[in-house]
Scaffold this motif. Structure first.
Motif: not given
Length: 266
Positions: A144-147, A150-153
């Motif tokens: 969605g345009g955001n860097n 895997l931690d963030e997921i």
């Protein structure tokens, strides 16, 4: 002739008036019609499903070498993931299936980017980004345009928003001690069944968990994420007994197996 011209003129004027009335219709009318548009279908993971069936065996071992030599369809799937993040209109199972598939697919992408490697942990030493010390913290893809990393997921989305510890049976960090990578994609329609199946597979695999009545040697997942398993008055033992064919006593002695970080394939 005169009367015919008057009639024609009147007809033309009426037509123009009708057109003017249509083009100046209130915005609310046009908005209402737009609101009648059919919502898009749930995200289609079928191309990823085909790839998993082709390059992952029943034991969850990945043919990284084969996939690396034929990446076109895999990259197309990742592009779809990147451009179509979940929205509020998606159901909870649709959102969870998307994020689980995204985590596993981008983990595969990470391995392919650095292949051949013996372990995903070897990649950490290759990352040349300040303050990024693990491959899981590296923002190597966009959604969605955001860097994103895997931690963030895992921690910022799945654990934070959906409160379902079974995700730990589904997220695969490309290592031998991880749960088995399914050779099918997660889907909203099958998600509950798939997560329960992963739990049974993980808890009854003696290389990942050794469950006894009075003593259990468990995966470090039950230590690392203990707060997830013990939420809402539950316990590690209750989660183990939910899926293990051998039931452990609530007060059984628990130790944790060493984690094998070797690659889950070749």
């Amino acid at each position: 002739m005169h009367l015919n011209r008057i009639f024609a003129f009147s007809l033309l004027a009426g037509t123009l008036g009708a057109l003017a009335s249509f083009t100046t219709a209130p915005k609310s009318t046009r908005t209402y019609r737009a609101d009648l548009a059919v919502a898009p279908a749930a995200f289609d993971h079928s191309s990823y499903d085909r790839l998993l069936k082709k390059y992952v065996n029943e034991k969850g071992q990945v043919n990284y070498k084969g996939l690396k030599a034929n990446q076109k369809e895999f990259n197309q799937y990742l592009q779809l993931l990147s451009k179509n993040p979940p929205t509020a209109s998606w159901s909870k199972p649709e959102q969870m299936a998307y994020w689980i598939n995204a985590y596993n697919a981008y983990t595969i992408r990470l391995i392919l980017d650095h292949y051949p490697v013996q372990s995903i942990k070897d990649i950490g030493s290759k990352i040349q980004i300040p303050l990024v010390t693990t491959p899981w913290a590296s923002k190597f893809f966009t959604i969605g345009g955001n860097n994103m990393s895997l931690d963030e997921i895992e921690h910022g989305t799945l654990r934070k928003k959906y409160n379902d510890p079974r995700i730990h049976f589904a997220l695969v960090c490309a290592s031998v001690s991880c749960p088995r990578l399914r050779n099918e994609a997660y889907t909203a329609a099958q998600l509950d069944r798939q997560l329960d199946d992963q739990g049974r597979d993980f808890l009854n695999n003696p290389s990942k968990n050794k469950v006894g009545k009075s003593e259990a040697q468990l995966s470090k997942y039950f230590d690392w994420y203990k707060s997830d398993w013990t939420e809402n008055g539950q316990s590690v033992a209750s989660w183990v007994n939910r899926y293990s064919t051998t039931k452990m006593d609530p007060n059984a002695k628990v130790t944790y197996l060493d984690y094998n970080w070797n690659l889950n394939g070749q």
